[in-house]
Design an enzyme around this catalytic site. Structure first.
Site, PDB file in Angstrom:
ATOM      1  N   ARG A 109       8.752 -19.606   2.991  1.00  0.00           N
ATOM      2  CA  ARG A 109       7.896 -19.241   1.856  1.00  0.00           C
ATOM      3  C   ARG A 109       8.699 -19.281   0.551  1.00  0.00           C
ATOM      4  O   ARG A 109       8.167 -19.642  -0.495  1.00  0.00           O
ATOM      5  CB  ARG A 109       7.239 -17.879   2.060  1.00  0.00           C
ATOM      6  CG  ARG A 109       6.190 -17.539   1.011  1.00  0.00           C
ATOM      7  CD  ARG A 109       5.332 -16.348   1.396  1.00  0.00           C
ATOM      8  NE  ARG A 109       4.309 -16.700   2.364  1.00  0.00           N
ATOM      9  CZ  ARG A 109       3.078 -17.120   2.056  1.00  0.00           C
ATOM     10  NH1 ARG A 109       2.696 -17.235   0.805  1.00  0.00           N
ATOM     11  NH2 ARG A 109       2.220 -17.433   3.006  1.00  0.00           N
ATOM     12  N   GLU A 139       5.354  -5.101  10.020  1.00  0.00           N
ATOM     13  CA  GLU A 139       4.805  -6.317  10.618  1.00  0.00           C
ATOM     14  C   GLU A 139       5.531  -6.615  11.920  1.00  0.00           C
ATOM     15  O   GLU A 139       4.932  -6.606  12.989  1.00  0.00           O
ATOM     16  CB  GLU A 139       4.920  -7.501   9.646  1.00  0.00           C
ATOM     17  CG  GLU A 139       4.319  -8.774  10.256  1.00  0.00           C
ATOM     18  CD  GLU A 139       4.334  -9.969   9.319  1.00  0.00           C
ATOM     19  OE1 GLU A 139       4.609  -9.810   8.117  1.00  0.00           O
ATOM     20  OE2 GLU A 139       4.062 -11.084   9.802  1.00  0.00           O
ATOM     21  N   PHE A 160       3.490  -2.544   3.802  1.00  0.00           N
ATOM     22  CA  PHE A 160       4.052  -3.521   2.848  1.00  0.00           C
ATOM     23  C   PHE A 160       4.874  -4.618   3.524  1.00  0.00           C
ATOM     24  O   PHE A 160       5.749  -5.211   2.911  1.00  0.00           O
ATOM     25  CB  PHE A 160       4.905  -2.806   1.780  1.00  0.00           C
ATOM     26  CG  PHE A 160       4.249  -1.585   1.216  1.00  0.00           C
ATOM     27  CD1 PHE A 160       3.096  -1.700   0.459  1.00  0.00           C
ATOM     28  CD2 PHE A 160       4.749  -0.320   1.472  1.00  0.00           C
ATOM     29  CE1 PHE A 160       2.467  -0.570  -0.038  1.00  0.00           C
ATOM     30  CE2 PHE A 160       4.119   0.818   0.985  1.00  0.00           C
ATOM     31  CZ  PHE A 160       2.970   0.691   0.219  1.00  0.00           C
ATOM     32  N   ARG A 173       6.017  -7.565   1.237  1.00  0.00           N
ATOM     33  CA  ARG A 173       5.079  -8.089   0.234  1.00  0.00           C
ATOM     34  C   ARG A 173       5.712  -9.158  -0.680  1.00  0.00           C
ATOM     35  O   ARG A 173       6.579  -8.840  -1.491  1.00  0.00           O
ATOM     36  CB  ARG A 173       4.619  -6.919  -0.616  1.00  0.00           C
ATOM     37  CG  ARG A 173       3.360  -7.144  -1.401  1.00  0.00           C
ATOM     38  CD  ARG A 173       3.062  -5.873  -2.184  1.00  0.00           C
ATOM     39  NE  ARG A 173       1.644  -5.719  -2.467  1.00  0.00           N
ATOM     40  CZ  ARG A 173       1.094  -4.584  -2.888  1.00  0.00           C
ATOM     41  NH1 ARG A 173       1.825  -3.516  -3.069  1.00  0.00           N
ATOM     42  NH2 ARG A 173      -0.189  -4.510  -3.135  1.00  0.00           N
ATOM     43  N   THR A 196       2.347 -19.347   6.878  1.00  0.00           N
ATOM     44  CA  THR A 196       2.952 -20.680   6.987  1.00  0.00           C
ATOM     45  C   THR A 196       3.187 -21.035   8.458  1.00  0.00           C
ATOM     46  O   THR A 196       3.394 -22.189   8.778  1.00  0.00           O
ATOM     47  CB  THR A 196       4.282 -20.743   6.207  1.00  0.00           C
ATOM     48  OG1 THR A 196       5.160 -19.750   6.713  1.00  0.00           O
ATOM     49  CG2 THR A 196       4.034 -20.511   4.724  1.00  0.00           C
ATOM     50  N   PHE A 235       7.263 -11.862   0.641  1.00  0.00           N
ATOM     51  CA  PHE A 235       7.741 -12.594   1.804  1.00  0.00           C
ATOM     52  C   PHE A 235       8.606 -13.798   1.431  1.00  0.00           C
ATOM     53  O   PHE A 235       8.320 -14.922   1.844  1.00  0.00           O
ATOM     54  CB  PHE A 235       6.509 -13.027   2.605  1.00  0.00           C
ATOM     55  CG  PHE A 235       6.733 -13.281   4.076  1.00  0.00           C
ATOM     56  CD1 PHE A 235       6.842 -12.233   4.973  1.00  0.00           C
ATOM     57  CD2 PHE A 235       6.827 -14.579   4.569  1.00  0.00           C
ATOM     58  CE1 PHE A 235       7.015 -12.473   6.334  1.00  0.00           C
ATOM     59  CE2 PHE A 235       7.006 -14.834   5.929  1.00  0.00           C
ATOM     60  CZ  PHE A 235       7.096 -13.774   6.808  1.00  0.00           C
ATOM     61  N   ALA A 284       0.598 -11.586   5.121  1.00  0.00           N
ATOM     62  CA  ALA A 284       0.405 -12.820   4.364  1.00  0.00           C
ATOM     63  C   ALA A 284      -0.851 -12.757   3.494  1.00  0.00           C
ATOM     64  O   ALA A 284      -1.449 -13.789   3.190  1.00  0.00           O
ATOM     65  CB  ALA A 284       0.367 -14.029   5.288  1.00  0.00           C
ATOM     66  N   GLU A 344      -0.414  -9.847  -1.936  1.00  0.00           N
ATOM     67  CA  GLU A 344       0.935 -10.195  -2.394  1.00  0.00           C
ATOM     68  C   GLU A 344       1.008 -10.838  -3.778  1.00  0.00           C
ATOM     69  O   GLU A 344       1.973 -10.599  -4.505  1.00  0.00           O
ATOM     70  CB  GLU A 344       1.592 -11.146  -1.384  1.00  0.00           C
ATOM     71  CG  GLU A 344       1.916 -10.490  -0.073  1.00  0.00           C
ATOM     72  CD  GLU A 344       2.245 -11.522   0.987  1.00  0.00           C
ATOM     73  OE1 GLU A 344       1.316 -12.230   1.441  1.00  0.00           O
ATOM     74  OE2 GLU A 344       3.420 -11.637   1.349  1.00  0.00           O
ATOM     75  N   GLN A 402       1.615  -3.363  11.930  1.00  0.00           N
ATOM     76  CA  GLN A 402       0.654  -4.293  11.344  1.00  0.00           C
ATOM     77  C   GLN A 402       0.251  -5.341  12.373  1.00  0.00           C
ATOM     78  O   GLN A 402      -0.566  -6.194  12.087  1.00  0.00           O
ATOM     79  CB  GLN A 402       1.283  -4.992  10.124  1.00  0.00           C
ATOM     80  CG  GLN A 402       1.619  -4.057   8.978  1.00  0.00           C
ATOM     81  CD  GLN A 402       2.479  -4.723   7.917  1.00  0.00           C
ATOM     82  OE1 GLN A 402       3.612  -4.326   7.688  1.00  0.00           O
ATOM     83  NE2 GLN A 402       1.955  -5.744   7.252  1.00  0.00           N
TER      84      GLN A 402
END
Lengths: 765, 485
Positions: free
Chosen positions: A309, A231, A227, A341, A439, A343, A508, A714, A196
């Protein structure tokens, strides 16, 4: 009809023509890479014997840490030091130790199985408790506080306290981790990577090979699901494939078997949270204290951002005047846990939801009612100081009550329960409020590159990675709407570091926001240039017009009665020296956060919604069935309502699986126990009830994103938690009023039956 | 010596003639031939991404998971993959509804879903949505939440029911020509190949019992008899455990017998689970067995797996074995010396150890007929569909004129090293009339009878609870009290 577009690869997908990594760019002499994995959770490598592996016909190379030409560190965006291949100490079961490069996959796998490694075992820390006791924390505890929590509890009419242990979740993207690495003529490498984050793979591959970033090209056409699991975690496998290609000067393909993928990759973080909630007699939240502890695994990966998060979502949809939120990220000897997903938000949200549920029981208030009473209203701020913009939680719950005919539904369920001894039904409700933006502020930037060719067709590249979510269709629809052209003029190219450099990860939920805005900016530049050209085109034909009056629509540019087709205008523009290529850039304004103070604006806006599930429990076996699902969701001015519905259906079911049947525990050796779909169960089509209704709403759009849309990836994952609360409610209806139900998360059939049995035992004591 | 089989089959409209090695899978071959729509996503037949339509004869196509199908089994068959149905320019009706209803997101599972839907319609011209869902229980999707696939299904079935679409139009044009050629097929030729890293020496695709016994006699200790292969090829793919020789008995015509007389039902070892499930005789006379089979695997697995394989593999959690034990079945074992029949209750000796000698092949399963009794099967797992039992159980009883229980058989799976009878509880129930007190006594008795272990499918404590609660469920269903049990 950009809003009605199907998945841009839809016709290729349904005919099996869409090509995934490893299905193209194949050369005849391509080698296959197999990985030798650590079988030890923590230990020193004493010796490795690869003699019999090397002796196999077809084996080209065995590669270890000593063969890494650059810096042996794949950590990205943090201060950790995570080796590509550990030189001497393994930190988790499944950590790659060595690579085998061979002619075929079968030979590579066979050779890897013949490599023997001896370890000096060292003590392994696996649980959150053990990590906290040993002070194995990635950072000092994080805190966000507001008001006077102690006073709130002193003044409370009702206090609820408890502890929740939330299990891990396996991504189970259908396409396992993989990468094809091909050497370039100048010593560079092109990576067709399942990631990703093209940027991260590029930077890390360059670092471990000792090359400059521009020598590494990363290209991603599509992923077979991600998902969050690709990442940061695609990087390791891409780095290994790059190393193999660099070492052998051959194309090298690494594809994990499912059993190895589940064994070796990180999961959604398990959390252990303690909570205390103070309420007034009418169910208003006075104070809340929560401690979140996450199991980060052996390297820091994205654990801090995930914990953050979690902290930022601990209030969930509710205004809490006095609050204390504390977070720990624990270091353990499990595969590094990672993005998935939601997070960290689901783990932060669950404690306040169970606390409110229990407060409602204690106070005799309907569980929807107590939630409505506490939802944010305009002007209120979150614990970290940001005003909660466009707060519509209460409206969402009211819409949900209407959609599900809640009062009648409750009556029907009660009637069912009155007439059934061995089955009980329950209703679960959760609202959703999900903050949108990375974030980590600087990641909130997107880029796009648009070329209009002389026949009026368009090539669009943007920073997003297509992984099923249809970011390509959404971003293309922004360009189509901006230039007034049909979708079939636009071809969306693969995500490629050469066309879009420094792209943020597609994560995100921001993919279509930041890249859509960037593409809009690029398209607007082109539109301005073409407008000037159109004025000239018309004036050469004796038609006077001004740029402001031009309308770009239906593949043409129109001014009053005058009309030129888009293709003709483009060709005219080219022959009159007009630049038909454009780069667009966008960053999300105003995202800041002070971690020391626990104050700031981590989000651009919020997405609201609510969900209700009805489930039925078999009290003899603990098995259950979801009977009905209702969801309302604020999609604002959706770029494509059908695509958004697909995201919501998918996210709900993934969230539902997370809190119910998906169970991936580990043993005292640090080995995951459910390594294949025969043991790791997630929902099938038969677990989805015939009643599965979603209502998309457009309540407020003061704070929304590109063309008035909102992110959707998400936020709806949270709705799946309604499935857990439905089981909890059903169990409550099976025991005398006031009896506690201690239902585990995930609520497997075993957990459901044990909760029932233990509650009965407590009653008899 | 190592041997390959020269197989001859059709992949869509193309004739393929090639050598395949013993442990190659059909998926490997199909993908190597360019049909990459079929995907590997689990390599154990549990996700359905590799689903293709396997044509056994003209107009008879079955969904199979090609990742656990030995490539040799392709011989003489017609494989239809998603590429054979339509093109992006000319979508097949199934592809069209899936596309139009947004039923594909990442696309990795999509070809498998489409082939499962194709095979459903190839076998059932008027399915309802329950059948549609059931046909897709073996196809996992992680993106869509399935609802858009359900909507595509509703659209498709509506078209069928309204006559806007005919089943025959769903078959690709090339099928007839393919069968004109394939109907002439001969057994494959065997050719020696260089060893390389081949883990297995030979795969015998047998067409007669004599040939199979002959092959087995050559090296009984190092040979595995293979039927559907849904266990053995999971072992080779996932655990990298290979047999030296595979002896495939599924094409032996004499093993496809399926006969019933006044006394017993004989099920040939080659009869598949799905064939049993579709047979009215099983539903009427052995409902316990059809309850069990319905919950075994997915349709892709049931299309090739057999009860004989369930017994041969001897897993302690084999639902088929538990059901057969509850029906007092016998197993027929045949060697070149002759055949013998062993009652299933004497068949198991220990964990994956059985009465079958290495030179014997399971040739049939014999079920005694008992009319008018009660039979019930229960399976509990994490998920209703396509899961392995935590505990399963089967109860069959007869009732005499005064309402007392006779011929009580109570079998369990997942409670010890092999499927086992609850003999003490059977004795307790024998000759009694069911009432609340007896139910409570029987639950205590059966709970004491087994000491299950804990593993990934359930803790020991949970299994003990299931053992007694499943019995309660059986008995409540028997006396038809507490309708919701």
């Amino acid at each position: 009809m950009p809003k009605k577009t199907r998945h841009l690869s839809g016709k290729l997908h349904v005919t099996g023509r869409s090509l995934f990594i490893g299905e193209e760019h194949i050369s005849a002499d391509m080698c296959h890479v197999a990985v030798v994995f650590s079988t030890c959770a923590h230990g020193r490598i004493i010796s490795m014997d690869a003699v019999s592996a090397k002796a196999l016909s077809g084996v080209h190379a065995i590669i270890t840490a000593a063969d890494i030409p650059g810096e042996n560190n794949i950590a990205h965006g943090n201060n950790d030091n995570q080796p590509l291949l550990p030189a001497d100490t393994v930190m988790y079961v499944g950590q790659p130790i060595a690579l085998v490069v061979a002619d075929s996959r079968q030979v590579a796998l066979e050779a890897a199985s013949r490599v023997t490694v001896n370890y000096e075992e060292m003590p392994a820390i696996l649980s959150i408790d053990a990590a906290v006791k040993a002070n194995q924390l990635y950072v000092p505890p994080r805190k966000i506080q507001r008001g006077d929590v102690a006073r709130a509890f002193a003044e409370a009419d009702c206090i609820i306290e408890g502890e929740v242990k939330i299990g891990a979740q396996e991504h189970f993207y259908l396409e396992t981790q993989r990468c094809l690495a091909t050497p370039d003529e100048d010593g560079g490498i092109t990576l067709y990577a399942a990631t990703q984050s093209t940027t991260e793979v590029q930077a890390v591959a360059a670092r471990v090979l000792g090359l400059a970033n521009h020598k590494i090209t990363v290209d991603v056409k599509r992923l077979g699901g991600a998902f969050g699991g690709k990442e940061s975690q695609g990087t390791l496998w891409a780095g290994l494939a790059a190393l193999a290609a660099h070492y052998t000067h051959k194309s090298c393909y690494l594809e994990l078997r499912r059993i190895d993928d589940i064994m070796a990759t990180g999961k959604r973080h398990p959390f252990e949270n303690t909570y205390r909630l103070a309420c007034s007699a009418d169910g208003r939240i006075l104070g809340y204290e929560v401690i979140l502890k996450s199991n980060g695994g052996a390297y820091i990966d994205l654990s801090l951002a995930i914990l953050e998060r979690g902290l930022y979502h601990s209030d969930h949809a509710y205004f809490i005047p006095n609050i204390s939120i504390t977070g720990y990220a624990c270091k353990t000897n499990l595969p590094p846990n990672t993005a998935f997903r939601g997070f960290g938000a689901p783990q932060g949200i669950f404690p306040i939801e169970i606390a409110l549920q229990q407060a409602a029981e204690k106070l005799g208030i309907d569980p929807i009612e107590i939630r409505k009473r506490n939802c944010y209203i305009t002007g209120q701020t979150a614990p970290y100081g940001m005003e909660v913009c466009d707060p519509v939680g209460r409206e969402m719950l009211e819409e949900l009550e209407a959609l599900a005919s809640y009062k009648q539904l409750r009556n029907k369920v009660d009637e069912y329960n009155a007439s059934h001894q061995y089955h009980k039904q329950g209703i679960g409700v959760v609202p959703g409020k999900f903050g949108i933006s990375f974030t980590t502020g600087f990641l909130n930037q997107g880029s796009a590159l648009v070329w209009i060719y002389t026949d009026g067709t368009i090539s669009l590249s943007h920073g997003g990675v297509e992984m099923g979510q249809s970011v390509n269709a959404k971003v293309a629809s922004v360009v189509a709407r901006t230039l007034g052209v049909s979708m079939d003029r636009i071809r969306v190219e693969s995500a490629n570091t050469k066309r879009v450099g420094n792209a943020s990860p597609t994560a995100a939920s921001t993919g279509s926001d930041i890249n859509g805005y960037a593409a809009e900016n690029a398209a607007k530049k082109l539109k301005r240039r073409l407008s000037r050209m159109a004025v000239r085109y018309f004036s050469e034909r004796g038609i006077a017009c001004v740029e402001e009056d031009l309308v770009f629509a239906d593949d043409a540019v129109v001014s009053g009665d005058a009309r030129v087709s888009f293709a003709d205008l483009v060709n005219f523009a080219y022959t009159h020296y007009c630049d038909l290529g454009s780069h667009g850039y966008y960053f999300t304004p105003g995202i800041t956060f002070n971690r020391e103070k626990g104050r700031g604006t981590p989000f651009y806006y919020f997405v609201f919604g609510a969900a209700l599930a009805v489930s039925q429990v078999d009290l003899l076996t603990g098995e259950y069935e979801c009977k009905k699902i209702y969801i309302v969701h604020d999609s604002s001015q959706s770029l494509n309502p059908d695509i958004d519905l697909g995201q919501i259906y998918g996210a709900f079911v993934q969230g539902y699986g997370y809190c119910t049947m998906e169970d991936i525990s580990f043993n005292d050796k640090g080995q995951y126990l459910a390594l294949t779909p025969s043991t790791y169960k997630f929902p099938t089509i038969c677990d989805i009830p015939p009643t599965f209704k979603i209502k998309l709403l457009d309540l407020l759009r003061e704070h929304a994103s590109v063309l008035g849309s909102k992110a959707v990836g998400e936020p709806p994952f949270i709705y799946g938690l309604a499935g857990w609360f439905a089981l909890y409610d059903a169990l409550k209806r099976s025991v005398p009023q006031g009896s506690a139900i201690d239902l585990a998360f995930p609520a497997t059939p075993e957990a459901v039956l044990m909760a029932k049995v233990q509650s009965a035992k407590k009653e008899t004591v | 010596m190592f041997y390959a089989n020269q197989v001859r089959f059709y992949l869509n409209d193309k004739l393929v003639e090639m050598d395949v090695t013993p442990t190659q899978t059909a998926l490997e071959i199909i993908r190597a031939l360019g049909a990459t729509g079929a995907k590997e996503a689990c390599s154990e037949g549990d996700c359905g991404a590799c689903t293709v339509a396997l044509g056994l004869e003209r107009n008879r196509y079955l969904a199979v998971t090609s990742c656990i199908m030995p490539a040799t089994k392709l011989h003489g068959r017609h494989v239809i993959t998603v590429e054979g149905l339509g093109t992006p320019e000319n979508l097949h009706p199934i592809q069209e509804v899936m596309y139009r209803h947004h039923a594909t997101q990442c696309g990795f599972c999509t070809p498998g879903f489409i082939m499962s839907i194709f095979c459903l319609l190839a076998n059932n011209s008027q399915p309802d949505m329950a059948a549609f869902r059931k046909a897709l229980e073996g196809n996992l999707c992680r993106c869509t939440g399935y609802q858009h696939i359900v909507q595509a299904g509703e659209d498709l079935l509506e078209k069928l029911h309204e006559g806007l679409l005919s089943i025959s139009s769903l078959f690709p044009d090339f099928c007839d020509a393919v069968w004109d050629d394939l109907e002439q097929s001969q057994p494959p030729q065997v050719v020696p190949v260089s060893a390389g890293v081949l883990p297995s020496r030979e795969y015998h695709l047998c067409y007669s019992l004599d040939a199979a016994l002959h092959a087995l006699d050559a090296d009984p200790q190092n040979s595995r008899v293979i039927s559907g292969g849904t266990d053995l090829f999971v072992e080779s793919n996932v655990a990298r455990r290979f047999a030296e020789n595979y002896i495939d008995v599924q094409r032996i015509a004499s093993l496809h017998t399926f006969s019933m007389d006044d006394h017993e039902l004989t099920i040939g070892a080659g009869v598949t689970l799905e064939e049993l499930l579709q047979d009215a005789r099983i539903h009427v006379h052995f409902p316990l067995l059809s309850q069990a089979i319905e919950m075994m695997g997915s349709v892709q697995i049931r299309n090739v797996a057999t009860l004989a394989g369930n017994l041969g593999n001897a897993s302690p959690v084999a639902d088929g074995a538990c059901a057969l034990l509850g029906l007092d079945a016998s197993v027929q074992l045949t060697s070149s010396q002759g055949a013998r029949s062993v009652p299933l209750k004497k068949y198991y000796l220990g964990y994956k150890q059985t009465e079958r000698h290495p030179d014997e092949i399971i040739t049939a399963i014999i079920l005694p007929r008992k009319e008018g009794g009660f039979g019930n099967f229960i399976k509990t797992g994490k998920r209703h569909n396509v899961d392995i039992s935590s505990v399963s159980s089967a109860l069959s009883v007869q009732v005499d004129a005064s309402g007392l229980l006779t011929d009580v058989v109570l079998a369990y799976g997942g409670v010890k090293e092999y499927p086992a009878l609850a003999t003490q509880t059977m004795a307790l129930l024998q000759g009694k009339k069911i009432d609340e007190i007896l139910i409570t006594e029987a639950m205590a008795c059966v709970e004491a009878e087994f000491t299950p272990i804990g593993d990934v499918r359930g803790t020991a404590e949970y299994r003990s609870l299931l053992i007694k609660n499943q019995l309660k469920k059986h008995l409540l269903r028997f006396i038809k009290r507490g309708e919701d049990a």
